[in-house]
Write a protein that holds these residues in place. Structure first.
Motif, PDB file in Angstrom:
ATOM      1  N   ALA A 149       0.871  -1.098  -0.087  1.00  0.00           N
ATOM      2  CA  ALA A 149       0.068  -0.121  -0.002  1.00  0.00           C
ATOM      3  C   ALA A 149       0.875   1.251  -0.144  1.00  0.00           C
ATOM      4  N   GLN A 150       2.041   1.095   0.676  1.00  0.00           N
ATOM      5  CA  GLN A 150       2.834   2.546   0.855  1.00  0.00           C
ATOM      6  C   GLN A 150       3.434   2.568  -0.737  1.00  0.00           C
ATOM      7  N   ILE A 151       3.999   1.484  -1.200  1.00  0.00           N
ATOM      8  CA  ILE A 151       4.533   1.740  -2.558  1.00  0.00           C
ATOM      9  C   ILE A 151       3.502   2.233  -3.642  1.00  0.00           C
ATOM     10  N   LEU A 152       2.470   1.839  -3.420  1.00  0.00           N
ATOM     11  CA  LEU A 152       0.988   2.207  -4.523  1.00  0.00           C
ATOM     12  C   LEU A 152       0.423   3.541  -4.023  1.00  0.00           C
ATOM     13  N   ASN A 153       0.949   4.077  -2.843  1.00  0.00           N
ATOM     14  CA  ASN A 153       0.531   5.442  -2.132  1.00  0.00           C
ATOM     15  C   ASN A 153      -1.278   5.287  -2.065  1.00  0.00           C
ATOM     16  N   CYS A 154      -1.470   4.213  -1.450  1.00  0.00           N
ATOM     17  CA  CYS A 154      -2.987   3.950  -0.923  1.00  0.00           C
ATOM     18  C   CYS A 154      -2.932   3.514   0.286  1.00  0.00           C
ATOM     19  N   THR A 155      -4.111   3.393   0.771  1.00  0.00           N
ATOM     20  CA  THR A 155      -4.198   2.737   2.290  1.00  0.00           C
ATOM     21  C   THR A 155      -4.337   1.204   1.973  1.00  0.00           C
ATOM     22  N   GLN A 156      -3.747   0.489   3.432  1.00  0.00           N
ATOM     23  CA  GLN A 156      -4.029  -0.895   3.639  1.00  0.00           C
ATOM     24  C   GLN A 156      -5.265  -1.346   3.027  1.00  0.00           C
ATOM     25  N   VAL A 157      -6.254  -0.773   3.413  1.00  0.00           N
ATOM     26  CA  VAL A 157      -7.772  -1.182   3.402  1.00  0.00           C
ATOM     27  C   VAL A 157      -7.922  -1.156   1.727  1.00  0.00           C
ATOM     28  N   CYS A 158      -7.448  -0.148   1.096  1.00  0.00           N
ATOM     29  CA  CYS A 158      -7.633   0.058  -0.430  1.00  0.00           C
ATOM     30  C   CYS A 158      -6.804  -1.192  -1.096  1.00  0.00           C
ATOM     31  N   TYR A 159      -5.726  -1.475  -0.553  1.00  0.00           N
ATOM     32  CA  TYR A 159      -4.818  -2.683  -1.268  1.00  0.00           C
ATOM     33  C   TYR A 159      -5.527  -4.127  -0.711  1.00  0.00           C
ATOM     34  N   SER A 160      -6.176  -4.105   0.316  1.00  0.00           N
ATOM     35  CA  SER A 160      -6.674  -5.520   0.586  1.00  0.00           C
ATOM     36  C   SER A 160      -7.933  -5.518  -0.043  1.00  0.00           C
ATOM     37  N   ASN A 161      -8.525  -4.424  -0.352  1.00  0.00           N
ATOM     38  CA  ASN A 161      -9.768  -4.668  -1.307  1.00  0.00           C
ATOM     39  C   ASN A 161      -9.408  -5.087  -2.764  1.00  0.00           C
ATOM     40  N   TYR A 162      -8.369  -4.662  -3.124  1.00  0.00           N
ATOM     41  CA  TYR A 162      -7.782  -5.144  -4.420  1.00  0.00           C
ATOM     42  C   TYR A 162      -7.473  -6.666  -4.292  1.00  0.00           C
ATOM     43  N   GLU A 163      -6.834  -7.144  -3.147  1.00  0.00           N
ATOM     44  CA  GLU A 163      -6.589  -8.399  -3.227  1.00  0.00           C
ATOM     45  C   GLU A 163      -7.616  -9.454  -3.121  1.00  0.00           C
ATOM     46  N   MET A 164      -8.685  -8.920  -2.377  1.00  0.00           N
ATOM     47  CA  MET A 164      -9.899  -9.799  -2.114  1.00  0.00           C
ATOM     48  C   MET A 164     -10.923  -9.450  -3.572  1.00  0.00           C
ATOM     49  N   GLY A 165     -10.482  -8.649  -4.353  1.00  0.00           N
ATOM     50  CA  GLY A 165     -11.629  -8.453  -5.543  1.00  0.00           C
ATOM     51  C   GLY A 165     -12.530  -7.747  -5.259  1.00  0.00           C
ATOM     52  N   LYS A 166     -12.649  -7.014  -4.176  1.00  0.00           N
ATOM     53  CA  LYS A 166     -13.778  -6.110  -3.871  1.00  0.00           C
ATOM     54  C   LYS A 166     -13.769  -4.712  -4.520  1.00  0.00           C
ATOM     55  N   ARG A 167     -12.668  -4.405  -5.301  1.00  0.00           N
ATOM     56  CA  ARG A 167     -12.248  -3.154  -5.709  1.00  0.00           C
ATOM     57  C   ARG A 167     -11.314  -3.488  -7.242  1.00  0.00           C
ATOM     58  N   ASP A 168     -11.948  -2.933  -8.114  1.00  0.00           N
ATOM     59  CA  ASP A 168     -11.140  -2.965  -9.392  1.00  0.00           C
ATOM     60  C   ASP A 168      -9.678  -2.217  -9.397  1.00  0.00           C
ATOM     61  N   ILE A 169      -8.679  -2.831 -10.017  1.00  0.00           N
ATOM     62  CA  ILE A 169      -7.450  -2.244  -9.911  1.00  0.00           C
ATOM     63  C   ILE A 169      -7.226  -1.408 -10.776  1.00  0.00           C
ATOM     64  N   PRO A 170      -7.121  -0.219 -10.725  1.00  0.00           N
ATOM     65  CA  PRO A 170      -6.683   0.738 -11.905  1.00  0.00           C
ATOM     66  C   PRO A 170      -5.284   0.521 -12.607  1.00  0.00           C
ATOM     67  N   THR A 171      -5.477   0.523 -14.007  1.00  0.00           N
ATOM     68  CA  THR A 171      -4.566   0.403 -14.951  1.00  0.00           C
ATOM     69  C   THR A 171      -2.984   0.793 -14.373  1.00  0.00           C
ATOM     70  N   ASP A 172      -2.891   2.085 -13.977  1.00  0.00           N
ATOM     71  CA  ASP A 172      -1.486   2.500 -13.580  1.00  0.00           C
ATOM     72  C   ASP A 172      -1.010   1.672 -12.037  1.00  0.00           C
ATOM     73  N   VAL A 173      -2.321   1.491 -11.271  1.00  0.00           N
ATOM     74  CA  VAL A 173      -1.824   0.504 -10.116  1.00  0.00           C
ATOM     75  C   VAL A 173      -1.112  -0.848 -10.723  1.00  0.00           C
ATOM     76  N   LEU A 174      -1.965  -1.390 -11.625  1.00  0.00           N
ATOM     77  CA  LEU A 174      -1.418  -2.726 -12.409  1.00  0.00           C
ATOM     78  C   LEU A 174       0.080  -2.643 -12.862  1.00  0.00           C
ATOM     79  N   ILE A 175       0.184  -1.440 -13.477  1.00  0.00           N
ATOM     80  CA  ILE A 175       1.413  -1.270 -14.009  1.00  0.00           C
ATOM     81  C   ILE A 175       2.512  -1.160 -12.833  1.00  0.00           C
TER      82      ILE A 175
END
Length: 74
Positions: free
Chosen positions: A20-46
């Motif tokens: 989350a620190q590397i991506l400049n987001c919160t741990q909760v936001c990143y957790s939602n990416y891992e659980m599939g609760k939130r779509d991962i933006p293209t820039d984050v995928l890159i």
């Protein structure tokens, strides 16, 4: 895709808050990416692909080849 980003993180012995620190987001936001609760933006995928030295296609499950594609030098 979500299992791949979790497995890559765990293989690197990193916590969700580390990524989350590397991506400049919160741990909760990143957790939602891992659980599939939130779509991962293209820039984050890159960013994730660059961090893990792989391709976005690998993260998305489009290939099982983990090696990144060669960079185009213009």
């Amino acid at each position: 895709m979500y299992a791949r980003i979790r497995n890559l993180r765990e293989d690197a012995d990193l916590l969700q808050r580390d990524i989350a620190q590397i991506l400049n987001c919160t741990q909760v936001c990143y957790s939602n990416y891992e659980m599939g609760k939130r779509d991962i933006p293209t820039d984050v995928l890159i960013k994730l692909a660059n961090f893990y030295h792989t391709s976005v296609d690998y993260l998305l499950g489009e290939t099982d080849v983990r090696a990144p594609y060669p960079k185009n030098h213009k």
